[in-house]
Design an enzyme around this catalytic site. Structure first.
Site, PDB file in Angstrom:
ATOM      1  N   HIS A  24       0.830  -1.198   0.000  1.00 19.58           N
ATOM      2  CA  HIS A  24       0.000   0.000   0.000  1.00 19.58           C
ATOM      3  C   HIS A  24       0.864   1.248   0.000  1.00 19.58           C
ATOM      4  CE1 HIS A  24      -0.240   1.509   4.407  1.00 19.58           C
ATOM      5  NE2 HIS A  24       0.835   0.767   4.283  1.00 19.58           N
ATOM      6  N   CYS A  78       3.774   5.381   5.533  1.00 19.99           N
ATOM      7  CA  CYS A  78       3.883   4.177   6.364  1.00 19.99           C
ATOM      8  C   CYS A  78       5.331   3.698   6.372  1.00 19.99           C
ATOM      9  CB  CYS A  78       2.979   3.083   5.795  1.00 19.99           C
ATOM     10  SG  CYS A  78       3.002   1.539   6.731  1.00 19.99           S
ATOM     11  N   GLN A  96      -7.411  -2.558   9.558  1.00 18.63           N
ATOM     12  CA  GLN A  96      -8.650  -1.802   9.725  1.00 18.63           C
ATOM     13  C   GLN A  96      -9.653  -2.296   8.680  1.00 18.63           C
ATOM     14  OE1 GLN A  96      -8.056   2.549  10.270  1.00 18.63           O
ATOM     15  NE2 GLN A  96      -5.884   2.027  10.410  1.00 18.63           N
ATOM     16  N   SER A 119      -6.169   5.845   9.465  1.00 13.75           N
ATOM     17  CA  SER A 119      -4.759   6.184   9.260  1.00 13.75           C
ATOM     18  C   SER A 119      -4.569   7.247   8.179  1.00 13.75           C
ATOM     19  CB  SER A 119      -3.968   4.935   8.866  1.00 13.75           C
ATOM     20  OG  SER A 119      -4.004   4.000   9.909  1.00 13.75           O
ATOM     21  N   HIS A 122      -5.350   5.481   1.308  1.00 13.32           N
ATOM     22  CA  HIS A 122      -4.445   4.462   0.788  1.00 13.32           C
ATOM     23  C   HIS A 122      -4.717   4.158  -0.681  1.00 13.32           C
ATOM     24  CE1 HIS A 122      -3.877   2.873   5.031  1.00 13.32           C
ATOM     25  NE2 HIS A 122      -5.094   3.388   5.121  1.00 13.32           N
TER      26      HIS A 122
END
Length: 126
Positions: A24, A78, A96, A119, A122
């Site tokens: 991702h 990330c 998630q 977060s 993505h």
């Protein structure tokens, strides 16, 4: 007879059901659950600005201008950026829910559209 020990990945797979492998690219925004990253000590962009970045990144990947792994290495917020965005294998309940649902819905080699989680935003490559 042969005695065989399971490694931890095999044990998780057996316990959690189907596994997927995905990469991702994450763009955080100021309302992300942790609005900081290795890339930016304090993230100030809006959710809309994060979405615009993700859409531009998707276009670059889809048009062949850049590979997913190269872009994730440079642009993802990330720590998986160190691995070109590779998250390794995971099963149900480990990510998630919106991320998990999107990943399991993709075919191998398929790139997602924008996926929103706590977060950030993505792009997912299965």
């Amino acid at each position: 007879y042969t005695l065989r020990c399971e490694n931890s990945a095999e044990k998780r797979r057996a316990e959690s059901g189907p596994m997927v492998r995905a990469s991702h690219l994450l763009v955080k925004h100021k309302d992300s659950r942790r609005p900081s990253s290795w890339k930016e000590p304090t993230v100030t962009r809006t959710k809309e600005e994060a979405l615009a970045k993700i859409e531009a990144f998707r276009e670059q990947i889809a048009s062949g201008q850049v590979s997913f792994a190269d872009l994730a290495s440079k642009e993802s917020h990330c720590s998986s950026a160190q691995r070109g965005g590779d998250l390794g294998e995971f099963g149900p309940g480990q990510m998630q829910k919106p991320f998990e649902d999107a990943t399991f819905a993709l075919k191998v080699g398929e790139l997602s559209g924008p996926v929103f989680t706590d977060s950030g935003v993505h792009l997912i490559l299965r």
